[in-house]
Enzyme design. Structure first.
Site, PDB file in Angstrom:
ATOM      1  N   GLU A  46      -3.911  13.598 -17.194  1.00  0.00           N
ATOM      2  CA  GLU A  46      -2.742  14.453 -17.767  1.00  0.00           C
ATOM      3  C   GLU A  46      -2.454  14.359 -19.333  1.00  0.00           C
ATOM      4  OE1 GLU A  46       2.255  13.513 -16.795  1.00  0.00           O
ATOM      5  OE2 GLU A  46       0.685  12.663 -15.616  1.00  0.00           O
ATOM      6  N   LYS A 118       4.251  21.470 -14.539  1.00  0.00           N
ATOM      7  CA  LYS A 118       4.925  20.163 -13.636  1.00  0.00           C
ATOM      8  C   LYS A 118       6.208  20.454 -13.319  1.00  0.00           C
ATOM      9  CE  LYS A 118       5.106  15.196 -13.798  1.00  0.00           C
ATOM     10  NZ  LYS A 118       4.657  13.801 -14.548  1.00  0.00           N
ATOM     11  N   CYS A 151       0.500  14.682 -11.349  1.00  0.00           N
ATOM     12  CA  CYS A 151       1.012  13.432 -11.221  1.00  0.00           C
ATOM     13  C   CYS A 151       2.043  13.259 -10.239  1.00  0.00           C
ATOM     14  CB  CYS A 151       1.314  12.785 -12.723  1.00  0.00           C
ATOM     15  SG  CYS A 151       1.431  11.073 -12.469  1.00  0.00           S
TER      16      CYS A 151
END
Length: 579
Positions: A46, A118, A151
């Site tokens: 990330e 995200k 994540c």
């Protein structure tokens, strides 16, 4: 046609905050090593262009770049030079002027295949990133259909589920894992429950106050870890990816996708304020008045123990002070898997079992969940019967029939229900119901405090990977009552809403195979009404239900096929971006 095979790599490294040249050098070095090991797909962590722990939004903005910025150009050049696919995390400056925590994928011609932003932002992300607006796209590539997440997205079951429903063969997870559970617990769980490959690349090292332990890994659709990088080390790990039908079915033969019941999941796409959970969370409660001792009672009829033995053990659990007793699947039958004759015989015994357990509940002011079979004019129903001091409180018929039940059982017509009782709001799962992540999510959105899973597990990983994650994903107590004569025997226990202290379930709660074991826990229902894993990070409110429509479609519009790359309208396609 033979399965598609290729070699893939995950990279474990760190990124220097604000030092783009150093981060580019790291990227080049690790990609070169992955290629040396034969990788055709390389995944990096990330925010690799910038680092992660910014001083402020303004600081982050000075380090962000568009997808075709300097870091993206380097990825495109590397992909073209080596003829490979590369995915990496990017601190992205969007065309709208906002910052996004993004994942980008380049193909072997140096083209930008796709970008994902995200959705589920932890507390620190919320200081500088906007919530992603891309939905869950899946991209056709020469290697297969690829989806991406970043994540914490892995903590929201719907994100992986939508990617798989949209046809992903494999999911790339660009991560900054802070704790080992995110890697070693959630990544295998998401791979297993969706039947897709997972490639998770995370960081190792220290960035300001953040310690990244590592844990990059490649996981097969069965949940088996095929490659892992040691903690606290930088490096590359490779594994052979084989896109065949492995992981398409649960251990009992039930299809992970063919067995879904989308008509029961409509609540998944409703705005949070329209769910039954919303008014429940607004209700005041007094914590000391909202506690109950719950217990998984690993007792059932079998070839050694009679129904009377089962009732005796249930009574012993009540004498222990247990006020909610959960029994295993088909508790009154002498085997975990029933044929039509055995199911009919159990249905004939069910009324007597209800009467006996009603007497126990009246004597001890308790509740009992009896998983059994009931018969009516429509046929035989696997049923969980919730019994209290006044009699039967409610029934939950099984929604997802297992492969061995379809020849004789009638599925539920009423979907999944939650029962409001003096001991809390209780949801019930029977057997295969618990394998599908949508089931517990629907019960949580209906306001369940406690979910009882009456089971006869077919594989140890159904316990190891799907129980603690299920409780923590939904912030509910999960009472798992498993048969001692199941293919994966025993291991009954109760998981609290926060999950367990250690990512390895067998460290926290080694499976007890003994018939008659009672596994109690003092449940504080206030914990199940607190849905945040940290301030501002709500496991239910922070969902984006408007993007989950594929989960309630009669059939997902795209299902992955191990040998076909036929384009579909719901699958995104590459845009040209040459180095």
């Amino acid at each position: 046609m033979s399965p598609r095979r290729f070699r893939a790599a995950v990279v474990q490294t760190c990124a220097d905050l604000g030092d783009l040249p150093a981060n580019i050098e790291r990227t080049r070095r690790h990609v070169d090593e992955a290629v040396r090991q034969g990788a055709q797909l390389v995944v990096l962590p990330e925010c690799m262009n910038s680092g992660y722990l910014f001083d402020s939004l303004e600081h982050a903005r000075t380090l962000a770049e568009p997808v075709d910025g300097p870091y993206g150009q380097v990825l495109a050049e590397l992909a073209l030079a080596h003829g490979i696919h590369i995915g990496a995390g990017l601190t992205e400056l969007g065309a709208d002027g906002r910052l996004y925590n993004s994942a980008i994928l380049f193909g072997p011609q140096g083209e930008l295949i796709g970008c994902y932003r995200k959705q589920f932002l932890p507390a620190q992300d919320q200081h500088w990133f906007s919530v992603g607006d891309t939905g869950m796209p899946v991209f056709d590539t020469a290697l297969g259909r690829i989806g991406m997440l970043v994540c914490f997205d892995g903590r929201i079951p719907e994100v992986s589920r939508c990617l798989a429903a949209n046809g992903a063969d494999l999911i790339l997870d660009m991560a900054n894992f802070f704790v080992m559970g995110q890697a070693d617990q959630w990544v295998p769980a998401r791979a297993m429950e969706n039947g897709v490959w997972f490639l998770a690349a995370t960081k190792a090292g220290v960035e300001r106050s953040i310690y990244y332990p590592g844990g990059s890994l490649i996981v097969a659709p069965t949940g088996e870890v095929r490659a892992r990088i040691a903690n606290e080390t930088e490096g590359v790990a490779c594994a052979e990816i084989e896109l065949d039908a492995q992981g398409a079915c649960w251990a009992d033969g039930t299809g992970k996708w063919a067995g879904r019941q989308p008509q029961a999941y409509t609540l998944l796409t409703q705005p949070f304020e329209n769910t039954p959970l919303a008014p429940v969370l607004a209700q005041p409660l007094r914590p000391e008045a909202c506690c109950v001792k719950v217990g998984a009672v690993q007792a059932h009829a079998d070839r050694t123990h009679s129904v009377d033995d089962l009732l005796t053990m249930a009574r012993h659990a009540a004498l222990l002070g247990t006020k909610l007793l959960a029994l295993p699947l088909h508790a009154g039958a002498d085997r975990p898997v029933l044929d039509a004759a055995a199911a009919r015989a159990l249905a004939e015994r069910t009324p007597a079992l209800i009467d006996a357990l009603h007497a126990l509940c009246a004597e001890h002011d308790a509740l009992v969940v009896l998983p059994s079979v009931e018969a009516d004019a429509h046929g035989l129903h696997p049923s969980a019967i919730l019994i209290g001091p006044q009699g039967v409180i409610g029934r939950q018929h099984q929604v997802h029939l297992g492969a061995h039940e379809r020849s004789w059982a009638v599925p539920a017509s009423t979907g999944l229900q939650v029962f409001d009782t003096p001991r809390g709001r209780i949801g019930l799962l029977l057997g295969t119901d618990g394998l599908f992540p949508e089931s517990t999510r629907v019960l949580a959105l209906q306001g369940a405090d406690i979910v009882v899973w009456a089971s006869a597990w077919s594989h140890p990983d159904e316990r190891r990977l799907l129980t603690a994650t299920k409780a923590a994903d939904n912030r509910v107590y999960l009472v798992c009552a498993n048969r001692a004569d199941a293919p994966a025997p025993g291991g009954s226990f109760v998981v609290p809403p926060s999950g367990l202290p250690h990512w390895d379930l067998n460290v926290n709660a080694p499976a007890n195979p003994r018939w008659g074991a009672v596994m109690p826990l003092y449940a504080e229902l206030a914990l199940a009404r607190q849905k945040c894993m940290e301030p501002g990070v709500d496991m239910l409110r922070n969902r984006l239900p408007g993007t989950y429509g594929v989960l309630t479609a009669p059939q997902p519009p795209v299902l992955s096929h191990p040998t076909s790359l036929t384009p579909s309208p719901s699958v995104s396609h590459p845009t040209e971006f040459h180095a």
